[in-house]
Design a protein around this motif. Structure first.
Motif, PDB file in Angstrom:
ATOM      1  N   ARG A 194       6.422  -3.253   9.331  1.00  0.00           N
ATOM      2  CA  ARG A 194       5.650  -3.245  10.577  1.00  0.00           C
ATOM      3  C   ARG A 194       4.409  -4.137  10.539  1.00  0.00           C
ATOM      4  O   ARG A 194       3.786  -4.372  11.576  1.00  0.00           O
ATOM      5  CB  ARG A 194       5.197  -1.815  10.898  1.00  0.00           C
ATOM      6  N   ILE A 195       4.040  -4.646   9.367  1.00  0.00           N
ATOM      7  CA  ILE A 195       2.810  -5.434   9.258  1.00  0.00           C
ATOM      8  C   ILE A 195       3.097  -6.871   9.687  1.00  0.00           C
ATOM      9  O   ILE A 195       3.884  -7.579   9.063  1.00  0.00           O
ATOM     10  CB  ILE A 195       2.263  -5.412   7.822  1.00  0.00           C
ATOM     11  N   LYS A 196       2.440  -7.308  10.737  1.00  0.00           N
ATOM     12  CA  LYS A 196       2.702  -8.638  11.295  1.00  0.00           C
ATOM     13  C   LYS A 196       1.980  -9.736  10.501  1.00  0.00           C
ATOM     14  O   LYS A 196       2.480 -10.858  10.373  1.00  0.00           O
ATOM     15  CB  LYS A 196       2.253  -8.676  12.753  1.00  0.00           C
ATOM     16  N   CYS A 197       0.803  -9.412   9.982  1.00  0.00           N
ATOM     17  CA  CYS A 197       0.019 -10.422   9.263  1.00  0.00           C
ATOM     18  C   CYS A 197      -0.639  -9.792   8.044  1.00  0.00           C
ATOM     19  O   CYS A 197      -1.290  -8.757   8.150  1.00  0.00           O
ATOM     20  CB  CYS A 197      -1.047 -11.021  10.182  1.00  0.00           C
ATOM     21  N   ILE A 198      -0.436 -10.427   6.887  1.00  0.00           N
ATOM     22  CA  ILE A 198      -1.103 -10.010   5.654  1.00  0.00           C
ATOM     23  C   ILE A 198      -1.979 -11.159   5.185  1.00  0.00           C
ATOM     24  O   ILE A 198      -1.525 -12.299   5.091  1.00  0.00           O
ATOM     25  CB  ILE A 198      -0.087  -9.654   4.557  1.00  0.00           C
ATOM     26  N   TYR A 199      -3.240 -10.863   4.941  1.00  0.00           N
ATOM     27  CA  TYR A 199      -4.120 -11.825   4.273  1.00  0.00           C
ATOM     28  C   TYR A 199      -4.683 -11.148   3.037  1.00  0.00           C
ATOM     29  O   TYR A 199      -5.185 -10.015   3.113  1.00  0.00           O
ATOM     30  CB  TYR A 199      -5.283 -12.268   5.174  1.00  0.00           C
ATOM     31  N   ILE A 200      -4.572 -11.811   1.890  1.00  0.00           N
ATOM     32  CA  ILE A 200      -5.174 -11.272   0.674  1.00  0.00           C
ATOM     33  C   ILE A 200      -5.949 -12.365  -0.045  1.00  0.00           C
ATOM     34  O   ILE A 200      -5.597 -13.540  -0.003  1.00  0.00           O
ATOM     35  CB  ILE A 200      -4.129 -10.649  -0.281  1.00  0.00           C
ATOM     36  N   ASP A 201      -7.004 -11.925  -0.684  1.00  0.00           N
ATOM     37  CA  ASP A 201      -7.861 -12.801  -1.485  1.00  0.00           C
ATOM     38  C   ASP A 201      -7.936 -12.196  -2.889  1.00  0.00           C
ATOM     39  O   ASP A 201      -8.939 -11.589  -3.257  1.00  0.00           O
ATOM     40  CB  ASP A 201      -9.245 -12.886  -0.827  1.00  0.00           C
ATOM     41  N   PRO A 202      -6.861 -12.338  -3.675  1.00  0.00           N
ATOM     42  CA  PRO A 202      -6.823 -11.683  -4.987  1.00  0.00           C
ATOM     43  C   PRO A 202      -7.752 -12.365  -5.979  1.00  0.00           C
ATOM     44  O   PRO A 202      -8.277 -13.463  -5.702  1.00  0.00           O
ATOM     45  CB  PRO A 202      -5.356 -11.861  -5.402  1.00  0.00           C
ATOM     46  N   PRO A 203      -7.965 -11.761  -7.146  1.00  0.00           N
ATOM     47  CA  PRO A 203      -8.759 -12.437  -8.179  1.00  0.00           C
ATOM     48  C   PRO A 203      -8.159 -13.802  -8.504  1.00  0.00           C
ATOM     49  O   PRO A 203      -6.946 -13.934  -8.640  1.00  0.00           O
ATOM     50  CB  PRO A 203      -8.653 -11.491  -9.374  1.00  0.00           C
ATOM     51  N   LEU A 214      -3.088  -6.518   7.518  1.00  0.00           N
ATOM     52  CA  LEU A 214      -3.326  -5.836   6.245  1.00  0.00           C
ATOM     53  C   LEU A 214      -4.023  -6.761   5.259  1.00  0.00           C
ATOM     54  O   LEU A 214      -3.642  -7.923   5.111  1.00  0.00           O
ATOM     55  CB  LEU A 214      -1.993  -5.369   5.654  1.00  0.00           C
ATOM     56  N   ASP A 215      -5.028  -6.224   4.577  1.00  0.00           N
ATOM     57  CA  ASP A 215      -5.707  -6.925   3.494  1.00  0.00           C
ATOM     58  C   ASP A 215      -5.865  -5.939   2.337  1.00  0.00           C
ATOM     59  O   ASP A 215      -6.646  -5.000   2.421  1.00  0.00           O
ATOM     60  CB  ASP A 215      -7.073  -7.436   3.953  1.00  0.00           C
ATOM     61  N   SER A 216      -5.100  -6.152   1.263  1.00  0.00           N
ATOM     62  CA  SER A 216      -5.109  -5.195   0.155  1.00  0.00           C
ATOM     63  C   SER A 216      -6.048  -5.599  -0.974  1.00  0.00           C
ATOM     64  O   SER A 216      -6.089  -4.940  -2.011  1.00  0.00           O
ATOM     65  CB  SER A 216      -3.684  -5.017  -0.391  1.00  0.00           C
ATOM     66  N   PHE A 217      -6.785  -6.691  -0.800  1.00  0.00           N
ATOM     67  CA  PHE A 217      -7.893  -7.064  -1.696  1.00  0.00           C
ATOM     68  C   PHE A 217      -9.114  -7.268  -0.811  1.00  0.00           C
ATOM     69  O   PHE A 217      -9.625  -8.374  -0.662  1.00  0.00           O
ATOM     70  CB  PHE A 217      -7.572  -8.346  -2.469  1.00  0.00           C
TER      71      PHE A 217
END
Length: 518
Positions: A64-73, A341-344
């Motif tokens: 269901r998540i249309k856009c994921i942005y993450i900024d991991p280490p 969603l942003d998981s970082f």
């Protein structure tokens, strides 16, 4: 297709399936400028290990998540940042020891980073919608490794591009050879064949001034007729509104077609600066231009300055991402009601960008942030509160965006170490988990006792009591109110004979043995 191998890969390639499922525990909801209880927002900020948090999101959000942005280490080895940008973080080291074992003691920095990222990317892939996209910030330290891992998980055919954005302007005295003034945003989609919306960004207002908008909503402009229509021009005269005649005009549509289009307003007349009429046609204004793969109008300094304004000139976070950068990415997703969603989560820039865009275009985007560090409430959530309410001083006050969110922590696991159900967990949370394992659909609480739901002709029951054993027998069957072609019933024991179960299409599943782990 080339594949990437590293020490420890075989230990983590399916680790996402072994991560314990924990419930999300509601702490408070921020609404109307204050923290309240017993109210839930569709926006979420979760404090806890993002691997476990992503697992906990699956029952409600898989696909269901249309856009994921993450900024991991970035795995730079820099130990001094507020967000510990290194896989030597104690929590990561503990995780590596538990999963990779003694072998983890000999891993290189790159091996550790890959062991940390792989299961998280697997869960993000599950959460991503079929027409969704993921954007991953990275620099040269792990760029090549990230690309190969994403090719494996998302598929090379679903790779879109590596956006390049200029993180700073001017030179770089901290560099030995060259000034590294850029970073990357690696972009994949779940499936190119499901991307029905063309990625466009709006034209600037100055650019649109070139168009002579004639309709009341500004959706069309008028262009010269000679650019449109058919080959083999036919020569005829056209009478203008003031009775003058345009003689010997070379038109690319016939007289009959011209008269029909004039009648419905698709062609018309406009005077030029000399007062002479020209024949024009109505053309739809382009909705936007193709997004460039090079982003240059925002920098890390902009982000740092913005954070200081939000926190009243205090440097609460050293490495935020620019809000405008995330806004530009989100504009590529055409759905204004999408889940982001942003998981970082870091300083919470993604939520800030979502709230800004909603205010600008009236959208109803929702955000989910996950941050494992202790500052999840004091910095991440606090920033979002100030953005919602408004911030700044004197003449630099920024008006609030409005909005709300619910703050969560990771609760207890559904299964105990002895593999029994955790009886301290609310029964509806257990039902939600089991319903998801059976149907991969979102759970909705039912009025009928023990019923989890009905789908595709099958009714699902969870006959469970915390303080005693349950038995599937004739008495329980007679209590069922939902008619179905098939019944899947969870209970502690079963006394029904096989003939009866076959006659009524009943499948018995024993608690907790037959509850699927995912």
């Amino acid at each position: 297709m080339p594949t990437l191998h590293w020490i420890g890969k075989e230990k983590v390639i399916n680790h996402h399936q072994e991560v314990p499922y924990k419930i999300l525990k509601e702490e408070y909801t921020y609404k109307d400028g204050k923290e309240v209880k017993d109210v839930t927002s569709q926006n979420k900020i979760i404090q806890g290990d993002n691997l476990e948090a992503l697992k906990s999101l699956l029952p409600e959000y898989e696909g269901r998540i249309k856009c994921i942005y993450i900024d991991p280490p970035y795995n730079t080895g820099n130990e001094g940042w507020v967000y510990n940008d290194n896989v030597n973080d104690p929590k990561i080291k503990k995780w590596l020891h538990q999963v990779v074992g003694k072998e983890g003691e000999d891993l290189s920095r790159h091996d550790k980073w890959l062991c940390m990222m792989y299961p998280r990317l697997k869960l993000l892939h599950k959460l991503l919608a079929n027409d969704g996209a993921i954007f991953i910030s990275i620099d040269d330290n792990e760029f090549n490794n990230l690309k190969l891992v994403c090719d494996e998980i998302f598929g090379n055919s679903n790779f879109i591009t590596n956006f390049i954005w200029q993180k700073r302007k001017g030179g770089g005295n901290d560099s030995y050879f060259t000034a590294t003034d850029h970073e990357y945003i690696c972009c994949y989609v779940k499936s190119k064949t499901k991307q029905t919306y063309k990625w466009r960004v709006p034209y600037e207002k100055e650019y649109l001034k070139r168009y002579n908008k004639e309709d009341d909503k500004g959706r069309f402009y008028w262009d010269t007729l000679s650019r449109a229509g058919l080959n083999n021009p036919i020569i005829y005269d056209v009478e203008c509104p003031d009775g003058t005649i345009i003689k010997d005009g070379t038109w690319q549509i016939s007289k009959t077609t011209f008269d029909e289009l004039l009648k419905v307003g698709e062609v018309g007349f406009i005077k030029n600066k000399k007062g002479v009429y020209n024949v024009v046609r109505k053309v739809r204004i382009p909705e936007g231009k193709v997004f460039r793969s090079i982003i240059t109008n925002t920098t890390n300094k902009d982000a740092a300055d913005e954070m200081e304004r939000i926190f009243n000139n205090k440097k609460e976070f050293s490495t935020p991402k620019p809000c405008n950068l995330i806004e530009q990415i989100l504009t590529l997703i055409g759905d204004r009601s999408s889940i982001v969603l942003d998981s970082f989560a870091g300083s919470g820039t993604t939520a800030h960008a979502v709230l800004n865009l909603n205010k600008q275009d009236g959208g109803n985007r929702k955000f989910i942030l996950v941050e494992m560090e202790e500052y999840a409430n004091t910095i991440t959530a606090e920033r979002v509160k100030r953005v919602i309410k408004g911030y700044g001083e004197d003449k630099k006050v920024v008006e609030g965006t409005g909005g709300d969110f619910t703050y969560y922590t990771l609760g207890e696991p559904i299964f105990l170490e002895n593999d029994f159900l955790n009886e301290s967990i609310d029964i509806e949370k257990i039902k939600e988990y089991i319903w998801y394992t059976e149907t991969r659909k979102k759970y909705l609480q039912q009025a009928e006792e023990y019923l989890m739901g009905k789908t595709e002709g099958t009714a699902y029951y969870f006959y469970y009591e915390k303080d005693g054993l349950t038995t599937l027998d004739n008495n329980f069957l007679r209590s069922l109110k939902t008619k179905a072609e098939q019944y899947i019933i969870y209970a502690d024991n079963c006394l029904l004979d096989e003939e009866l179960m076959s006659k009524y299409h009943i499948v018995f599943k024993k608690i907790p043995r037959d509850i699927t782990r995912f």
